[in-house]
Design a protein around this motif. Structure first.
Motif, PDB file in Angstrom:
ATOM      1  N   LEU A  12     -18.969  54.774  13.787  1.00  0.00           N
ATOM      2  CA  LEU A  12     -18.169  53.705  13.685  1.00  0.00           C
ATOM      3  C   LEU A  12     -17.605  53.216  15.092  1.00  0.00           C
ATOM      4  CD1 LEU A  12     -17.219  51.331  11.780  1.00  0.00           C
ATOM      5  CD2 LEU A  12     -14.945  52.579  11.705  1.00  0.00           C
ATOM      6  N   GLU A  13     -16.930  54.155  15.713  1.00  0.00           N
ATOM      7  CA  GLU A  13     -16.308  53.977  16.746  1.00  0.00           C
ATOM      8  C   GLU A  13     -17.275  53.620  18.089  1.00  0.00           C
ATOM      9  OE1 GLU A  13     -12.930  53.588  17.627  1.00  0.00           O
ATOM     10  OE2 GLU A  13     -12.624  54.220  15.351  1.00  0.00           O
ATOM     11  N   ASN A  14     -18.496  54.245  17.945  1.00  0.00           N
ATOM     12  CA  ASN A  14     -19.351  53.991  19.118  1.00  0.00           C
ATOM     13  C   ASN A  14     -20.026  52.712  19.111  1.00  0.00           C
ATOM     14  OD1 ASN A  14     -19.210  56.350  20.364  1.00  0.00           O
ATOM     15  ND2 ASN A  14     -20.843  57.258  18.975  1.00  0.00           N
ATOM     16  N   LYS A  15     -20.072  52.127  17.810  1.00  0.00           N
ATOM     17  CA  LYS A  15     -20.602  50.592  17.230  1.00  0.00           C
ATOM     18  C   LYS A  15     -19.605  49.907  17.650  1.00  0.00           C
ATOM     19  CE  LYS A  15     -21.207  48.056  13.188  1.00  0.00           C
ATOM     20  NZ  LYS A  15     -21.227  48.196  11.770  1.00  0.00           N
ATOM     21  N   TRP A  16     -18.201  50.165  17.479  1.00  0.00           N
ATOM     22  CA  TRP A  16     -17.205  49.176  17.941  1.00  0.00           C
ATOM     23  C   TRP A  16     -16.801  49.012  19.205  1.00  0.00           C
ATOM     24  CZ3 TRP A  16     -14.750  45.043  15.872  1.00  0.00           C
ATOM     25  CH2 TRP A  16     -14.868  44.613  14.806  1.00  0.00           C
ATOM     26  N   LYS A  17     -17.286  50.125  20.113  1.00  0.00           N
ATOM     27  CA  LYS A  17     -17.074  49.929  21.675  1.00  0.00           C
ATOM     28  C   LYS A  17     -17.786  48.623  22.255  1.00  0.00           C
ATOM     29  CE  LYS A  17     -16.050  54.863  22.704  1.00  0.00           C
ATOM     30  NZ  LYS A  17     -16.756  56.159  23.120  1.00  0.00           N
ATOM     31  N   LYS A  18     -19.226  48.643  21.559  1.00  0.00           N
ATOM     32  CA  LYS A  18     -19.801  47.634  21.942  1.00  0.00           C
ATOM     33  C   LYS A  18     -19.531  46.167  21.244  1.00  0.00           C
ATOM     34  CE  LYS A  18     -23.858  50.764  22.261  1.00  0.00           C
ATOM     35  NZ  LYS A  18     -25.041  51.196  21.451  1.00  0.00           N
ATOM     36  N   LEU A  19     -19.290  46.182  20.163  1.00  0.00           N
ATOM     37  CA  LEU A  19     -18.748  44.965  19.286  1.00  0.00           C
ATOM     38  C   LEU A  19     -17.532  44.314  19.858  1.00  0.00           C
ATOM     39  CD1 LEU A  19     -19.313  46.166  15.524  1.00  0.00           C
ATOM     40  CD2 LEU A  19     -20.634  44.380  17.003  1.00  0.00           C
ATOM     41  N   ARG A  20     -16.719  45.170  20.303  1.00  0.00           N
ATOM     42  CA  ARG A  20     -15.331  44.712  20.992  1.00  0.00           C
ATOM     43  C   ARG A  20     -15.730  43.815  22.169  1.00  0.00           C
ATOM     44  NH1 ARG A  20     -10.647  46.735  18.749  1.00  0.00           N
ATOM     45  NH2 ARG A  20     -10.909  48.499  17.626  1.00  0.00           N
ATOM     46  N   ILE A  21     -16.573  44.483  22.942  1.00  0.00           N
ATOM     47  CA  ILE A  21     -17.086  43.720  24.054  1.00  0.00           C
ATOM     48  C   ILE A  21     -17.711  42.400  23.965  1.00  0.00           C
ATOM     49  CG2 ILE A  21     -18.735  43.865  26.168  1.00  0.00           C
ATOM     50  CD1 ILE A  21     -18.342  46.857  26.233  1.00  0.00           C
ATOM     51  N   GLN A  22     -18.742  42.588  23.024  1.00  0.00           N
ATOM     52  CA  GLN A  22     -19.377  41.156  22.479  1.00  0.00           C
ATOM     53  C   GLN A  22     -18.509  40.183  22.034  1.00  0.00           C
ATOM     54  OE1 GLN A  22     -22.243  42.582  19.767  1.00  0.00           O
ATOM     55  NE2 GLN A  22     -23.815  43.469  21.443  1.00  0.00           N
ATOM     56  N   TYR A  23     -17.333  40.764  21.087  1.00  0.00           N
ATOM     57  CA  TYR A  23     -16.579  39.891  20.354  1.00  0.00           C
ATOM     58  C   TYR A  23     -15.814  39.005  21.615  1.00  0.00           C
ATOM     59  CZ  TYR A  23     -18.199  41.270  15.853  1.00  0.00           C
ATOM     60  OH  TYR A  23     -18.787  41.546  14.794  1.00  0.00           O
ATOM     61  N   ARG A  24     -15.129  39.751  22.605  1.00  0.00           N
ATOM     62  CA  ARG A  24     -14.182  39.384  23.508  1.00  0.00           C
ATOM     63  C   ARG A  24     -14.930  38.309  24.287  1.00  0.00           C
ATOM     64  NH1 ARG A  24     -12.548  45.151  24.364  1.00  0.00           N
ATOM     65  NH2 ARG A  24     -10.657  45.424  23.247  1.00  0.00           N
ATOM     66  N   GLU A  25     -16.497  38.544  24.564  1.00  0.00           N
ATOM     67  CA  GLU A  25     -17.109  37.651  25.500  1.00  0.00           C
ATOM     68  C   GLU A  25     -17.079  36.310  24.731  1.00  0.00           C
ATOM     69  OE1 GLU A  25     -20.476  39.918  26.671  1.00  0.00           O
ATOM     70  OE2 GLU A  25     -19.728  40.962  28.132  1.00  0.00           O
ATOM     71  N   ALA A  26     -17.301  36.459  23.371  1.00  0.00           N
ATOM     72  CA  ALA A  26     -17.655  35.275  22.602  1.00  0.00           C
ATOM     73  C   ALA A  26     -16.330  34.743  22.324  1.00  0.00           C
ATOM     74  CB  ALA A  26     -18.207  35.704  21.088  1.00  0.00           C
ATOM     75  N   GLY A  27     -14.931  35.196  22.640  1.00  0.00           N
ATOM     76  CA  GLY A  27     -13.959  34.230  22.693  1.00  0.00           C
ATOM     77  C   GLY A  27     -12.945  34.629  21.681  1.00  0.00           C
ATOM     78  N   MET A  28     -13.293  35.744  20.787  1.00  0.00           N
ATOM     79  CA  MET A  28     -12.458  35.981  19.700  1.00  0.00           C
ATOM     80  C   MET A  28     -11.195  36.485  20.138  1.00  0.00           C
ATOM     81  SD  MET A  28     -14.880  37.912  16.818  1.00  0.00           S
ATOM     82  CE  MET A  28     -14.284  37.362  15.170  1.00  0.00           C
TER      83      MET A  28
END
Length: 160
Positions: A12-28
């Motif tokens: 889960l943590e490994n998945k969320w390292k990538k997701l956090r970056i994507q979500y920040r770039e999307a403006g969340m």
């Protein structure tokens, strides 16, 4: 099938390292990202609880460590039940646990079962039943008394 809680949290943590970056770039916002992360953590914890409280049923497996425990578990969950088919609108009869009463109900005519269902199960009054069945109130009252007497007599007869 098992559940490795540590492995699942690392995944889960490994998945969320990538997701956090994507979500920040999307403006969340960070709050929204954290709420989504918390939800995923709750899902993993829920799965862990499920596996912790579930028992693998390997009754005939020679490799089972705790066969005595499995035998007791199998004995606890297996039970013999008498299946009785009832007419669809009278399915409530199948919920009756008293075998004598159940036998008596099964001997009633369909019209009597309909009156009994309307009166005892659906809670209709004699007046309402007479309107539904298009007959007089005294007729319904007499039929209800007859059904009641039959059921009482059947129960006493069955006890002998």
């Amino acid at each position: 099938m098992g559940f490795n809680n540590g492995f699942e949290h690392v995944r889960l943590e490994n998945k969320w390292k990538k997701l956090r970056i994507q979500y920040r770039e999307a403006g969340m916002s960070e709050e929204a990202i954290q709420e989504m992360y918390n939800f995923d953590v709750q899902v993993v914890n829920s799965e862990q609880r499920y596996y912790r409280h579930s028992k693998d049923l390997a009754f005939n497996d020679a490799d089972t460590e705790d066969t005595h425990s499995n035998d007791r578990y199998e004995e606890a969950i297996l039970m013999a039940d008498t299946y009785r088919e009832t007419k669809s609108r009278f399915t409530w009869i199948g919920e009756i646990e008293d075998e004598r009463l159940l036998s008596a109900l099964e001997k009633l005519k369909e019209e009597d079962l309909k009156i009994l269902t309307l009166y005892a199960y659906d809670g209709y009054t004699v007046t309402e039943i007479s309107k539904v069945l298009r007959c007089s109130q005294p007729t319904i009252s007499i039929k209800i008394k007859r059904i009641t007497k039959f059921l009482k007599n059947f129960e006493f007869d069955a006890m002998d």
